[in-house]
Every structure is written in C-alpha cells, then in structure tokens.
Write an enzyme that holds these catalytic residues in place. Structure first.
Site, short mmCIF file in Angstrom:
data_model
loop_
_atom_site.label_atom_id
_atom_site.label_comp_id
_atom_site.label_asym_id
_atom_site.label_seq_id
_atom_site.Cartn_x
_atom_site.Cartn_y
_atom_site.Cartn_z
N HIS A 73 34.68 59.19 -14.86
CA HIS A 73 33.82 60.23 -14.04
C HIS A 73 33.79 61.59 -14.62
CE1 HIS A 73 33.62 57.77 -10.06
NE2 HIS A 73 34.71 57.09 -10.77
N ASN A 146 32.75 56.42 -3.76
CA ASN A 146 31.61 56.32 -4.58
C ASN A 146 30.49 56.00 -3.76
OD1 ASN A 146 32.91 56.36 -7.02
ND2 ASN A 146 33.29 54.12 -6.98
N HIS A 337 43.19 63.03 -5.56
CA HIS A 337 44.20 62.11 -5.64
C HIS A 337 44.26 61.47 -4.06
CE1 HIS A 337 48.14 60.24 -6.38
NE2 HIS A 337 48.83 60.94 -6.10
FE1 HDE Z 1 39.05 56.36 -9.80
N1 HDE Z 1 40.07 57.33 -11.33
N2 HDE Z 1 40.24 54.81 -10.36
N3 HDE Z 1 38.00 54.91 -8.44
N4 HDE Z 1 37.87 57.71 -9.44
C1 HDE Z 1 39.61 58.62 -11.59
O1 HDE Z 1 41.11 60.49 -12.07
C2 HDE Z 1 41.08 54.86 -10.96
C3 HDE Z 1 38.30 53.73 -8.19
C4 HDE Z 1 37.03 57.83 -8.39
O2 HDE Z 1 35.52 63.99 -9.10
C5 HDE Z 1 40.70 59.45 -12.58
O3 HDE Z 1 40.89 62.68 -11.79
C6 HDE Z 1 41.94 53.62 -11.04
C7 HDE Z 1 37.68 53.34 -7.02
C8 HDE Z 1 36.25 59.22 -8.25
O4 HDE Z 1 37.30 64.25 -10.22
C9 HDE Z 1 41.63 58.22 -12.52
C10 HDE Z 1 41.12 52.71 -10.18
C11 HDE Z 1 36.79 54.37 -6.41
C12 HDE Z 1 36.86 60.15 -9.44
C13 HDE Z 1 40.97 57.00 -11.74
C14 HDE Z 1 39.91 53.51 -9.75
C15 HDE Z 1 37.04 55.35 -7.66
C16 HDE Z 1 37.68 58.78 -9.93
C17 HDE Z 1 39.85 59.99 -13.68
C18 HDE Z 1 41.45 51.39 -9.87
C19 HDE Z 1 35.81 54.69 -5.21
C20 HDE Z 1 36.42 61.26 -9.77
C21 HDE Z 1 40.03 61.49 -13.45
C22 HDE Z 1 42.63 50.90 -8.92
C23 HDE Z 1 36.44 54.25 -4.13
C24 HDE Z 1 37.23 62.36 -9.04
C25 HDE Z 1 40.72 61.57 -12.32
C26 HDE Z 1 36.57 63.48 -9.36
C27 HDE Z 1 38.46 59.45 -11.05
C28 HDE Z 1 41.58 55.93 -11.70
C29 HDE Z 1 39.03 52.77 -9.04
C30 HDE Z 1 36.56 56.76 -7.34
C31 HDE Z 1 42.07 57.75 -13.95
C32 HDE Z 1 43.34 53.34 -11.65
C33 HDE Z 1 37.68 52.23 -6.33
C34 HDE Z 1 34.96 59.64 -7.37
O5 HDE Z 1 43.02 58.59 -11.87
#
Ligand code: HDE
Length: 700
Positions: A73, A146, A337
C-alpha cells in the site's frame, strides 16, 4: 464544477508560502539567512568551505527527506472529512461515535494500491486500500479495509509469502504495479484459498474509475459490543453515493502513461471543486447464537456473507471535504492499525485479523522511526492522552511529573478509569482448545464462493474476467503454472476454465461443472450504479473552426447544471473561429490529453461540416478510443458524419433520420441548430450509464 482556468489559479495559491509576512528564511536554529543560492567558498573560483553551516544543514536535511515507504500500500492519496450516524446504534454497540446523529466525528481516509511502490501508476490491476481513521471522543478508531470484501489468504502467517509472490520478482524487480507474472500465479495455483479474491482481482473491481466510485469493506468479521456487554458479529461496508464504476482494461493501461496520477488527481480535484465524495456506512449484523448458521466460517476472511442472506443495514454517512495541506506530513505519515479500536468495537478470532493486530504497530515503528508517531498531527487523537509511556525517538511532548503506576508522589495520576467509565473492556469470550498449528476444517471450501462470484456477474463482466485471466496468465512464462491455474479454475467453474484455457494455449479441462449454483446479484456492477447522478463526470467537446458555437454552448450549459465538467478540445490551445465568425475558447490542446482521461465525448456540428476533425489524427484517435472503450459518445449535425467514418455500419443508419437516436451509449441527432431537449436528455442518460459494453467492438 470549476473550469481549468480556476484550477490553475487555485494551484498558484497553493504554492504560496505558509505565511509570507512571517519573516525571512532561517536555519533550523532560527538564524536568519541572507543568501541561499551560492555556497561559501574561498574566492569566487575557490573550494567550498566546511564552515558553511547553512549549506551543510540544507544538504543534510535534503539527504534525509525520505522515510521507508510502506511495504504494501505504498502508493496512496488521503483526505479529511467527517462521519455522522443516521441514528443511535446503542442496541448493538456502545461506541460513542455511533450514538448521536448530531455528532460529527472527524475522519482521515487513505486510499491506496497494494503492489506498486510509492511512485507507481494509479490505474494498475490491483486491490485498493480504503483505510479510515475516526478521531472519536473515546480515542482513535481505525477501519483499515479494502475495496474487495475478501482477502487472498486465511491466516496472517501466509502474508509474507503472498506479498513476496505478488511483488516484483526478486532477481530483476519486474513488474512494477502488476500481478501478471510467474511468481504470483505460481502461488495462486498452489494455494487455492486465494481463488475467491483472485476472481475479484480479475474483475473490473480491480480497476476503479475513481476512489470516489468504489466500495470499501472491513473484510473481517468484527464484533460490536453494547453497554450490557452483549456481542454481535459485524461486517462493515462503505457504499459510494456516486455508484461503483470501473475502467476497462485497455483504458486503464493507457491511463498509466497518460496520467499516472489518474485516481489521485481525481480525488484531489473533486474535493478542491467542492464536489465532496460521500459514502454510506452499512453493517451486516449476525447474532452470536447464529455463528454457525452459515455454510462457511464467519472467521474466514476469504468469504462474504451474501447480502441476500444478511442485508446491509445503513448506519451513517461519511463525507470527505478537505485535502491535506502537505502530502508527506499527513498522507505519508498517517499510521493505521487494526488494533486501534474503541469501546463497543472488538475483534474476533479470525487468524488474519489477529496477525494484523500485531503487524501494523510493528510496521509503524520502523517506518516512522520509533514509538512516538501517534504525536504526529495526523495521528494524534482528539481524546485526551495520559500515559506513562516516555521518551524514545522524536519525543515532542514535554512530560512532567511521575512516569509509573501506581504512584503516590504524583497524586496517583493518571489513575485507572472507573468501572462505569468509557474505558475499553475486552469482550469476555470463553476460549479453550489444544495448542495446535492447523487450519480449521471449516475453512476448507475454497471454490464455492469463487463460483458464487462468477455466477453473479453479467455477461460483459464475465467476458472481462476471462480476458483478464488470459492477459495475466498470458504473461506467465512457466507453462506448468498456466496449466495448473486452469486446473484450479476448473474446480471453480468449468466453463470459465475452458474459456481461459483457449486464450493461453493450455489443454482445455473436460470438467464443465460449477462449484456452486448460487449467485448474489448484489455483487454485479450492474446493481451498483448509485443514484444516477452524473456530477463530476468529464465530457470532452471536440471543436474546430466552423463549429456551431451556440450548439456547443447549449450542451455545455445543460451539462454544467448537472455538475459535469465540460472541456473544449482542439488541435491547439487558444481559440477556434465559430461558424458565426466569433472566437470560441479552447480549454486544452488535443496532443496534451486523451480520451482515457474523460468519461464521454461530444462531437458538435457546424454548417460547413467537420472535415478538419476527420483530418486530425489526434481527434480521430480520441473518438475511436472513446467508442472502443464503450464510453458515451454524442454527435450533433455534421458531427454524426465524423462518427460514421469510424463505424459505418453501426452509426450510418441512425444518422439518416433527422431525429435523436440513442443506442448503446451512442446518441446522434443529424438535425442542424441548437441541441434539442430530447438529445440532451438522451446524452445525460448515456453518461449516467457510464459504460456501454454491448457496443460492437471496433478495430484499432
Ligand atoms: Fe494490511 N498492511 N496486512 N491488509 N493494509 C499494511 O501497514 C498486513 C490486510 C491494508 O493507507 C501495512 O501501515 C498483514 C487485509 C490497508 O496506510 C502492514 C496482513 C486488509 C493498508 C500490513 C494484512 C489490509 C495496509 C503496511 C495479513 C483489508 C494501508 C504499511 C494478516 C481488510 C494503510 C502499514 C494505509 C497496510 C500488514 C492484510 C488493508 C505491513 C500482516 C486483509 C488499507 O502492517
């Protein structure tokens, strides 16, 4: 909507210094600087001197301007706004921001793509992030969602594998912002739990026309908790007021070059023009006692609850009405978070959600350089913060008093919140089980809902999905991976798999069954058109010398009344001479724009015909592309002749009658003079229809 001239003026204002009256340039230490164009040197042609502290500070600060981009992202755009509930949700949740319709809660939303780096293009085939921070009176609540309601994996421990597979390949860092490559499809073909989300990824949902025109989903099942401590399962949905609209793939690809900031610019410009995007927040509620009433597991993030089974109940609306002032300070430094929850909203044991509750704090620590990122203005809660957390990198609070609990020397402060207070209390859930590393058998059906999605699509949506699979798999070098993916698709729907196989040169499966007979009409874009409004749509009018300016003006006025942005395009900027001899202003030169940057095109007429238009390759390409991409095309008087040169069979017939003919988004009227009310209405309806996929395909 405002025109391009107003926009340029506003842009200039945005560049003005914060407060020009505040005084001259200084160093970081506040020492005034009288000269920043030449470094201090020993003589006019001599060596630069170490003692030039202004030079060294300026360069050092520049060298340190970047922070690590998000690992996923990375590319995004954000905006501020507010949320207000329609009525009290006290029956289900005690969350303060969901109680009182007269209370507006400020929000910050960040939209994003997932795969590409910070500088990648917007209109790639990808999931879009839709993350909302609610600055509530009880602390910050982050709904990090999402634009798809399902995810690719079921357990967060697989996230690094999935992301490694979809990201550019490790040896050459290719491709940027794309999933059409071997490692992703290798993973997909070996990991069938991805299939449902992959169906969404191959659909037009993965190429939204605008961030303002896409849905958002919380994905996981969360838990509402009311004041009595009763829990209710909840899934969150954002629905855009403008309806859900997408690009077509060919257009999306061209946009990547024509305007890599297509979605970011669209959001920014709409908000600057006062056209504030709006979404309705809806919830699907499931009583705790119905936890096992479904043929899938509520804790499995690869499943939806079909809306026909549990309706989405609207509970409030969100409006985005302010652009950030500084991209880095706000959009780049915002830290979401999933564990930022408030009393009344709690987690479930969804293993994907549990992993996220670890990952987001961890990622912010490295990305934002330490633990004090919640003090940054965009992250700071509006609720008071009183902790014993201290020090660390970039501490900007000057704490006073004791820093431990319990204490007597500090008057016992800050003390525990009282029992009747707004303190967060975790939902009481009984947990017992053996310590194991094993996926629940209730998570094992990976095909039914992928088939449900396929079954729910209209014919043209199905066709786009097949074309997307063919494109993506056609870019996969490993034939074994192509073939294995098709074998997996055959377990979803045999017909789909056969059609994909035909396009990519692998054996066609013999199985023609579908994993499900069910469908959910609510999933089709056909059912998500919104309120029919055409506000903020962009219509191009192609003008040349000899154009009927009155005709153009009448259409412009009618469209502007409906909030449409109309731009006159010609071979060069400046003006053209209308049929009445007057100059008519041109907004943009054709070589600087392209049809993919507009929603519709209008070809006006003129008494001498429009031969100039047919001889301008830019103009003809413009019309041809709009036509091919199924966009609304309007033609008046001699403008109809231009259209019929493109598609003689499709357009000639309709041009023979002096009346309005509207067919598959092509609206023509050969009668001369001002556009009739009938023509205008038909053209407006065609624009509201957004896309007309049933149109006869044109050759390039
Ligand atoms: Fe994320 N995801 N994600 N994700 N995600 C990040 O956090 C992660 C998942 C989503 O505009 C990271 O700040 C794991 C689902 C958005 O700043 C990180 C898993 C969904 C954004 C991270 C998921 C998301 C992130 C990278 C699986 C939809 C952007 C930078 C367990 C429901 C937020 C950050 C923004 C961002 C981890 C799966 C949505 C690495 C470990 C499911 C919208 O922490």
């Amino acid at each position: 909507m405002e025109g391009p001239t107003d926009r340029k003026q506003r842009q200039r204002e945005a560049f003005r210094a914060e407060d020009p009256a505040s005084g001259p340039l200084t160093t970081d230490q506040g020492v005034e600087v009288d000269h920043t164009n030449d470094s201090l040197a020993a003589g006019e042609r001599g060596p630069t001197l170490m003692e030039d502290f202004h030079f060294r500070e300026k360069l050092t600060r520049f060298d340190h301007e970047r922070i690590p981009e998000r690992v996923v992202h990375a590319r995004g755009a954000g905006a501020y706004g507010y949320f207000e509930p329609y009525e009290s949700c006290a029956e289900f949740t005690r969350a303060a921001f969901l109680q009182d319709p007269s209370v507006r809660t400020p929000v910050f939303v960040r939209f994003s793509t997932v795969q590409g780096p910070k500088g990648s293009a917007d209109t790639v085939r990808d999931v879009r992030g839709f993350a909302t921070k609610f600055y509530t009176s009880e602390g910050n609540y982050d709904l990090v969602g999402n634009n798809f309601p399902v995810f690719f994996i079921q357990d967060g421990i697989k996230f690094p594998d999935f992301v490694h597979a979809v990201k550019p390949e490790p040896h050459n860092d290719i491709p940027t912002g794309a999933s059409a490559h071997d490692t992703l499809w290798d993973f997909v073909s070996l990991q069938p739990e991805t299939l449902h989300a992959i169906m969404w990824l191959m659909s037009d949902r993965a190429i939204p026309r605008s961030y303002r025109m896409m849905q958002g989903f919380g994905v996981h099942t969360f838990r509402f908790v009311n004041a009595e401590g009763r829990g209710t399962f909840v899934k969150f949905h954002w629905k855009p007021k403008l309806g859900v609209h997408s690009l077509v793939w060919d257009e999306a690809q061209e946009c990547q070059g024509r305007d890599p900031d297509f979605n970011r610019r669209d959001l920014w410009e709409a908000i600057e023009a006062g056209e504030y995007p709006e979404w309705e927040l809806g919830v699907q509620l499931v009583a705790e006692e119905d936890e096992f009433a479904f043929d899938f597991d509520l804790l499995d993030a690869t499943k939806i609850i079909p809306e026909e089974q549990v309706p989405v109940r609207p509970i409030g609306r969100m409006v985005l009405d302010r652009n950030p002032e500084n991209f880095f300070a706000e959009t780049e430094q915002v830290a979401f978070h999933t564990a930022n929850v408030v009393p009344g909203i709690d987690f479930t044991n969804d293993p994907l959600l549990q992993a996220r509750n670890f990952s987001y704090l961890d990622t912010q620590l490295i990305r934002l350089g330490g633990p004090n990122f919640s003090q940054l203005p965009v992250n700071r809660p509006v609720a008071p913060v009183r902790t014993n957390q201290r020090d660390g990198y970039h501490q900007s609070t000057v704490h006073r008093g004791t820093n431990y609990f319990p204490n007597s020397l500090g008057g016992g402060c800050p003390a525990h919140a009282g029992v009747d207070s707004a303190a967060f209390t975790h939902y009481t859930e009984r947990v017992d089980g053996a310590k194991i590393r094993r996926r629940s058998p209730s998570f094992q059906d990976h095909h039914s809902q992928a088939a449900l999605f396929w079954n729910s699509m209209s014919d043209w949506e199905k066709q786009h999905i097949v074309e997307a699979f063919r494109f993506e798999l056609g870019k996969v070098d490993a034939r074994t991976v192509r073939a294995r993916t098709v074998r997996e698709l055959a377990k979803v729907d045999g017909e789909l798999a056969i059609q994909v196989a035909r396009g990519i040169g692998v054996p066609e499966p013999t199985e023609t069954r579908s994993a499900s007979k069910l469908s959910s009409p609510a999933l089709s874009l056909e059912s998500l058109r919104g309120d029919g409004s055409i506000r903020t749509r962009r219509v191009a009018v192609l003008v040349t010398d000899g154009v009927d300016a009155d005709q153009v003006t009448s259409v412009r006025e009618a469209l502007a009344e409906r909030g449409v942005l109309v731009e006159a395009l010609a071979a060069t900027e400046g003006s053209v001479r209308g049929a009445d001899g007057e100059l008519y202003a041109v907004d943009r030169a054709l070589p600087t724009v392209a049809s993919v940057l507009y929603d519709a095109v209008l070809l006006p007429g003129g008494p001498t015909g429009t031969p100039a238009l047919t001889q301008d390759p830019d103009a003809m390409r413009f019309v041809r592309d709009a036509y091919r991409h199924g966009k609304p095309v309007g033609a008046l008087g001699s403008g109809v002749g231009v259209l019929s040169t493109l598609d003689p069979e499709g357009v000639r017939l309709s041009s023979e009658f002096h009346r309005v003919v509207s067919e598959r988004g092509v609206v023509t009227d050969t009668s001369p003079g001002t556009a009739s009310a009938e023509f205008l209405q038909a053209f407006v309806d065609a624009v509201a229809g957004h896309r007309h996929p049933g149109r006869r395909p044109l050759r390039r």
